[in-house]
Scaffold this motif. Structure first.
Motif, PDB file in Angstrom:
ATOM      1  N   VAL A  46      -6.740 -10.098 -14.778  1.00 33.50           N
ATOM      2  CA  VAL A  46      -6.765 -10.215 -16.322  1.00 33.50           C
ATOM      3  C   VAL A  46      -8.144  -9.659 -16.648  1.00 33.50           C
ATOM      4  CG1 VAL A  46      -7.305 -11.887 -18.105  1.00 33.50           C
ATOM      5  CG2 VAL A  46      -5.741 -12.475 -16.181  1.00 33.50           C
ATOM      6  N   PRO A  47      -9.358  -9.925 -15.932  1.00 38.57           N
ATOM      7  CA  PRO A  47     -10.401  -8.814 -16.248  1.00 38.57           C
ATOM      8  C   PRO A  47     -10.217  -7.384 -16.179  1.00 38.57           C
ATOM      9  CG  PRO A  47     -11.239 -10.644 -15.079  1.00 38.57           C
ATOM     10  CD  PRO A  47      -9.739 -10.649 -15.054  1.00 38.57           C
ATOM     11  N   GLY A  48      -9.441  -7.072 -15.309  1.00 41.71           N
ATOM     12  CA  GLY A  48      -9.145  -5.620 -15.001  1.00 41.71           C
ATOM     13  C   GLY A  48      -8.146  -5.075 -16.157  1.00 41.71           C
ATOM     14  N   CYS A  49      -7.127  -5.824 -16.458  1.00 36.21           N
ATOM     15  CA  CYS A  49      -6.585  -5.245 -17.661  1.00 36.21           C
ATOM     16  C   CYS A  49      -7.577  -5.272 -19.014  1.00 36.21           C
ATOM     17  CB  CYS A  49      -5.329  -6.280 -17.797  1.00 36.21           C
ATOM     18  SG  CYS A  49      -4.067  -6.119 -16.688  1.00 36.21           S
ATOM     19  N   VAL A  50      -8.143  -6.066 -19.277  1.00 35.17           N
ATOM     20  CA  VAL A  50      -9.229  -6.111 -20.367  1.00 35.17           C
ATOM     21  C   VAL A  50      -9.950  -4.872 -20.467  1.00 35.17           C
ATOM     22  CG1 VAL A  50     -10.722  -7.467 -21.673  1.00 35.17           C
ATOM     23  CG2 VAL A  50      -8.743  -8.639 -20.950  1.00 35.17           C
ATOM     24  N   GLY A  51     -10.714  -4.824 -19.381  1.00 42.54           N
ATOM     25  CA  GLY A  51     -11.539  -3.467 -19.101  1.00 42.54           C
ATOM     26  C   GLY A  51     -10.715  -2.619 -19.250  1.00 42.54           C
ATOM     27  N   TYR A  52      -9.578  -2.420 -18.800  1.00 44.68           N
ATOM     28  CA  TYR A  52      -9.081  -0.979 -18.830  1.00 44.68           C
ATOM     29  C   TYR A  52      -8.511  -0.621 -20.265  1.00 44.68           C
ATOM     30  CZ  TYR A  52      -5.134   2.493 -18.799  1.00 44.68           C
ATOM     31  OH  TYR A  52      -4.227   3.565 -19.096  1.00 44.68           O
ATOM     32  N   LEU A  53      -8.119  -1.935 -20.962  1.00 44.02           N
ATOM     33  CA  LEU A  53      -7.754  -1.465 -22.394  1.00 44.02           C
ATOM     34  C   LEU A  53      -9.126  -1.129 -23.314  1.00 44.02           C
ATOM     35  CD1 LEU A  53      -5.104  -4.332 -22.950  1.00 44.02           C
ATOM     36  CD2 LEU A  53      -4.716  -2.028 -23.146  1.00 44.02           C
ATOM     37  N   GLY A  54     -10.234  -1.708 -22.953  1.00 41.51           N
ATOM     38  CA  GLY A  54     -11.293  -1.489 -23.528  1.00 41.51           C
ATOM     39  C   GLY A  54     -11.808  -0.013 -23.349  1.00 41.51           C
ATOM     40  N   TRP A  55     -11.705   0.274 -21.981  1.00 44.51           N
ATOM     41  CA  TRP A  55     -11.890   1.627 -21.819  1.00 44.51           C
ATOM     42  C   TRP A  55     -11.206   2.778 -22.635  1.00 44.51           C
ATOM     43  CZ3 TRP A  55      -9.039   5.142 -18.496  1.00 44.51           C
ATOM     44  CH2 TRP A  55      -9.654   6.500 -18.018  1.00 44.51           C
ATOM     45  N   LYS A  56      -9.898   2.432 -22.369  1.00 42.85           N
ATOM     46  CA  LYS A  56      -8.759   3.240 -22.992  1.00 42.85           C
ATOM     47  C   LYS A  56      -8.968   3.604 -24.514  1.00 42.85           C
ATOM     48  CE  LYS A  56      -4.006   4.297 -23.251  1.00 42.85           C
ATOM     49  NZ  LYS A  56      -2.451   4.059 -23.100  1.00 42.85           N
ATOM     50  N   TYR A  57      -9.354   2.453 -25.155  1.00 45.60           N
ATOM     51  CA  TYR A  57      -9.322   2.519 -26.839  1.00 45.60           C
ATOM     52  C   TYR A  57     -10.809   2.599 -27.175  1.00 45.60           C
ATOM     53  CZ  TYR A  57      -4.432   1.473 -26.584  1.00 45.60           C
ATOM     54  OH  TYR A  57      -2.901   1.708 -26.434  1.00 45.60           O
ATOM     55  N   ASP A  58     -11.739   2.918 -26.329  1.00 45.40           N
ATOM     56  CA  ASP A  58     -13.115   2.937 -26.826  1.00 45.40           C
ATOM     57  C   ASP A  58     -13.420   3.924 -27.641  1.00 45.40           C
ATOM     58  OD1 ASP A  58     -15.918   2.373 -26.542  1.00 45.40           O
ATOM     59  OD2 ASP A  58     -16.359   3.710 -25.163  1.00 45.40           O
ATOM     60  N   GLY A  59     -13.967   3.706 -28.902  1.00 44.93           N
ATOM     61  CA  GLY A  59     -14.254   4.566 -29.785  1.00 44.93           C
ATOM     62  C   GLY A  59     -13.039   5.216 -30.902  1.00 44.93           C
ATOM     63  N   GLN A  60     -12.019   4.535 -30.758  1.00 44.70           N
ATOM     64  CA  GLN A  60     -10.866   5.210 -31.337  1.00 44.70           C
ATOM     65  C   GLN A  60     -10.882   4.369 -32.982  1.00 44.70           C
ATOM     66  OE1 GLN A  60      -7.126   4.567 -29.651  1.00 44.70           O
ATOM     67  NE2 GLN A  60      -7.157   6.614 -28.608  1.00 44.70           N
ATOM     68  N   TRP A  61     -11.384   3.058 -32.859  1.00 47.06           N
ATOM     69  CA  TRP A  61     -11.356   2.402 -34.256  1.00 47.06           C
ATOM     70  C   TRP A  61     -12.877   2.286 -34.398  1.00 47.06           C
ATOM     71  CZ3 TRP A  61      -7.654  -0.938 -31.045  1.00 47.06           C
ATOM     72  CH2 TRP A  61      -6.287  -0.344 -31.172  1.00 47.06           C
ATOM     73  N   ASP A  62     -13.276   2.226 -35.752  1.00 45.26           N
ATOM     74  CA  ASP A  62     -14.394   1.997 -36.219  1.00 45.26           C
ATOM     75  C   ASP A  62     -14.391   1.029 -37.074  1.00 45.26           C
ATOM     76  OD1 ASP A  62     -17.029   2.347 -37.019  1.00 45.26           O
ATOM     77  OD2 ASP A  62     -16.876   3.911 -38.651  1.00 45.26           O
ATOM     78  N   MET A  63     -14.794  -0.092 -36.754  1.00 43.53           N
ATOM     79  CA  MET A  63     -14.679  -1.457 -37.588  1.00 43.53           C
ATOM     80  C   MET A  63     -15.895  -1.654 -38.408  1.00 43.53           C
ATOM     81  SD  MET A  63     -11.825  -2.470 -36.456  1.00 43.53           S
ATOM     82  CE  MET A  63     -11.406  -4.006 -37.098  1.00 43.53           C
ATOM     83  N   ARG A  64     -16.874  -0.970 -38.547  1.00 45.87           N
ATOM     84  CA  ARG A  64     -17.725  -1.142 -39.412  1.00 45.87           C
ATOM     85  C   ARG A  64     -17.641  -0.791 -40.939  1.00 45.87           C
ATOM     86  NH1 ARG A  64     -22.709   1.119 -36.041  1.00 45.87           N
ATOM     87  NH2 ARG A  64     -24.074  -0.106 -37.614  1.00 45.87           N
TER      88      ARG A  64
END
Length: 75
Positions: A46-64
């Motif tokens: 579970v932490p591996g999947c969350v970390g991978y998804l965070g790494w893969k989609y890092d910087g794609q969305w600007d929520m600010r």
């Protein structure tokens, strides 16, 4: 109400047994295939999947500072 004590609750034996079981859970724990698999899933997968998804989609969305109608993606 002669002699009754209404401020006391009757102790349910099942609730007392459940409380004792929860309090002493570490004494009765055993490693089985099922508990090892569940622990592996929650500690590694579970932490591996969350970390991978965070790494893969890092910087794609600007929520600010987004408003209604603005695009989430920066591409």
């Amino acid at each position: 109400m002669a002699g009754l004590e209404h401020y006391r609750l009757a102790k349910d034996p099942a609730i007392i047994k459940l409380g004792n079981m929860i309090q002493n859970r570490y004494r009765y724990f055993r490693w089985t295939k099922r508990t090892a698999f569940i622990s592996f899933m929650y500690v590694i997968v579970v932490p591996g999947c969350v970390g991978y998804l965070g790494w893969k989609y890092d910087g794609q969305w600007d929520m600010r500072a987004k408003r209604r109608g603005d695009m989430l993606s920066d591409r």
